[in-house]
Design a protein around this motif. Structure first.
Motif, PDB file in Angstrom:
ATOM      1  N   ASP A   1      54.755   4.291  38.025  1.00  0.00           N
ATOM      2  CA  ASP A   1      53.633   4.769  38.810  1.00  0.00           C
ATOM      3  C   ASP A   1      52.490   5.192  37.898  1.00  0.00           C
ATOM      4  OD1 ASP A   1      55.074   4.396  41.130  1.00  0.00           O
ATOM      5  OD2 ASP A   1      55.977   6.396  40.998  1.00  0.00           O
ATOM      6  N   HIS A   2      51.281   5.107  38.444  1.00  0.00           N
ATOM      7  CA  HIS A   2      50.088   5.609  37.776  1.00  0.00           C
ATOM      8  C   HIS A   2      49.855   4.949  36.416  1.00  0.00           C
ATOM      9  CE1 HIS A   2      50.255   8.533  40.954  1.00  0.00           C
ATOM     10  NE2 HIS A   2      51.396   9.020  40.506  1.00  0.00           N
ATOM     11  N   ILE A   3      50.067   3.656  36.348  1.00  0.00           N
ATOM     12  CA  ILE A   3      49.803   2.911  35.117  1.00  0.00           C
ATOM     13  C   ILE A   3      48.351   2.454  35.134  1.00  0.00           C
ATOM     14  CG2 ILE A   3      50.380   0.899  33.733  1.00  0.00           C
ATOM     15  CD1 ILE A   3      52.538   3.045  33.871  1.00  0.00           C
ATOM     16  N   ARG A   4      47.626   2.801  34.077  1.00  0.00           N
ATOM     17  CA  ARG A   4      46.212   2.447  33.997  1.00  0.00           C
ATOM     18  C   ARG A   4      45.977   1.564  32.783  1.00  0.00           C
ATOM     19  NH1 ARG A   4      41.450   6.697  35.451  1.00  0.00           N
ATOM     20  NH2 ARG A   4      39.734   5.200  35.615  1.00  0.00           N
ATOM     21  N   MET A   5      45.259   0.465  32.984  1.00  0.00           N
ATOM     22  CA  MET A   5      44.995  -0.494  31.915  1.00  0.00           C
ATOM     23  C   MET A   5      43.505  -0.766  31.797  1.00  0.00           C
ATOM     24  SD  MET A   5      47.926  -3.382  32.548  1.00  0.00           S
ATOM     25  CE  MET A   5      49.637  -2.947  32.857  1.00  0.00           C
ATOM     26  N   LEU A   6      43.111  -1.179  30.597  1.00  0.00           N
ATOM     27  CA  LEU A   6      41.729  -1.575  30.354  1.00  0.00           C
ATOM     28  C   LEU A   6      41.695  -3.043  29.957  1.00  0.00           C
ATOM     29  CD1 LEU A   6      38.700  -0.970  29.946  1.00  0.00           C
ATOM     30  CD2 LEU A   6      39.258  -0.386  27.566  1.00  0.00           C
ATOM     31  N   ILE A   7      40.845  -3.811  30.635  1.00  0.00           N
ATOM     32  CA  ILE A   7      40.626  -5.219  30.313  1.00  0.00           C
ATOM     33  C   ILE A   7      39.197  -5.355  29.792  1.00  0.00           C
ATOM     34  CG2 ILE A   7      40.698  -7.589  31.161  1.00  0.00           C
ATOM     35  CD1 ILE A   7      43.347  -5.973  31.404  1.00  0.00           C
ATOM     36  N   ALA A   8      39.053  -5.703  28.520  1.00  0.00           N
ATOM     37  CA  ALA A   8      37.728  -5.810  27.899  1.00  0.00           C
ATOM     38  C   ALA A   8      37.481  -7.246  27.474  1.00  0.00           C
ATOM     39  CB  ALA A   8      37.624  -4.871  26.704  1.00  0.00           C
ATOM     40  N   ASP A   9      36.529  -7.895  28.149  1.00  0.00           N
ATOM     41  CA  ASP A   9      36.198  -9.290  27.855  1.00  0.00           C
ATOM     42  C   ASP A   9      34.798  -9.558  28.391  1.00  0.00           C
ATOM     43  OD1 ASP A   9      36.073 -12.248  27.995  1.00  0.00           O
ATOM     44  OD2 ASP A   9      38.206 -12.127  27.505  1.00  0.00           O
ATOM     45  N   ASP A  10      33.980 -10.279  27.631  1.00  0.00           N
ATOM     46  CA  ASP A  10      32.619 -10.543  28.083  1.00  0.00           C
ATOM     47  C   ASP A  10      32.557 -11.673  29.109  1.00  0.00           C
ATOM     48  OD1 ASP A  10      33.324 -12.421  26.185  1.00  0.00           O
ATOM     49  OD2 ASP A  10      31.300 -12.667  25.404  1.00  0.00           O
ATOM     50  N   ASP A  11      33.674 -12.336  29.350  1.00  0.00           N
ATOM     51  CA  ASP A  11      33.739 -13.401  30.353  1.00  0.00           C
ATOM     52  C   ASP A  11      34.151 -12.783  31.685  1.00  0.00           C
ATOM     53  OD1 ASP A  11      34.595 -15.536  32.044  1.00  0.00           O
ATOM     54  OD2 ASP A  11      34.868 -16.820  30.292  1.00  0.00           O
TER      55      ASP A  11
END
Length: 241
Positions: free
Chosen positions: A2-12
């Motif tokens: 539960d409560h898993i937070r992710m960051l996706i960093a991509d200029d596309d």
């Protein structure tokens, strides 16, 4: 989880939206960034459980973002690169990334590899995982080296050693199987949780980084030794104290 937070960093934008859509189906909370500056700003504001970085981003590239993040966090980081060039992969791994994928990629494989890394990072040291923990000592003690499984920490000669999540998992795996020889493929399957091994760089670079941190002389390692033509093994004098 539960409560898993992710960051996706991509200029596309298309890649950001594609990855976000599939990860949200797994009930993860997803933030996105279009450049390196935005990624660093979001990392200051939020605590993430996983970070996906594009190698070539405007303002601040993925390598520099990863380098800065590694100064403060051991959260799993995966690099994405559009370049099918060995040096790009080695650079990403050498500055602290745990894994990489080359564009174009299979979204299903990407999600599977993210989940595998996240699972290991979240479960490692969890008091709820008794079934697995019973098989592994909470403390792996060797002469001048102490590995605390639950605290996710390593001490060499009494001083804390800063390891990334994948470096810790790699060391824990080796130290849990002293004197046993493993091939690169076996190591990858056990530590990365996947049958997929594009080349030997992932394992070799992580072992090189780990040696730099725990060995007195990395060019003549005493702990993690190369078994020529086969793979690697961990050699150490057990401390029963």
């Amino acid at each position: 989880m539960d409560h898993i937070r992710m960051l996706i960093a991509d200029d596309d934008k298309e890649i950001r939206e594609l990855v976000r859509t599939y990860l949200q189906r797994e009930n993860y909370q997803i933030d996105t960034a279009a450049d390196g500056e935005e990624a660093l700003r979001l990392c200051e504001q939020h605590k993430y459980n996983f970070i996906l970085l594009d190698l070539m981003m405007p303002k601040v590239d993925g390598v520099e973002v990863c380098r800065r993040l590694r100064q403060t966090t051991n959260v799993p980081i995966m690099m994405l690169t559009a370049k099918d060039h060995e040096m790009d992969k080695v650079i990403g791994l050498s500055i602290g990334a745990d894994d990489y994928m080359t564009k174009p990629f299979s979204i299903h494989e990407l999600v599977a590899r993210i989940k595998a890394q996240l699972r290991r990072f979240m479960v490692l040291g969890s008091s709820e995982n008794h079934a697995q923990s019973e098989r592994v000592e909470n403390l792996l003690r060797y002469k001048n080296l102490i590995i605390d499984i639950r605290k996710y920490s390593v001490k060499k000669n009494g001083e804390e050693v800063a390891l990334t999540a994948k470096e810790f998992e790699l060391l824990k795996f080796f130290a849990s199987h002293p004197e046993q020889v493993f091939t690169k493929t076996q190591i990858f399957r056990q530590v990365w949780g996947s049958e997929y091994l594009e080349d030997d760089n992932t394992v070799m670079v992580h072992i090189r980084r780990l040696r730099l941190k725990i060995e007195v002389n990395p060019s003549e390692p005493l702990w993690i030794q190369t078994v020529w033509g086969i793979g690697y093994k961990f050699v150490g004098e057990k401390d029963e104290a």
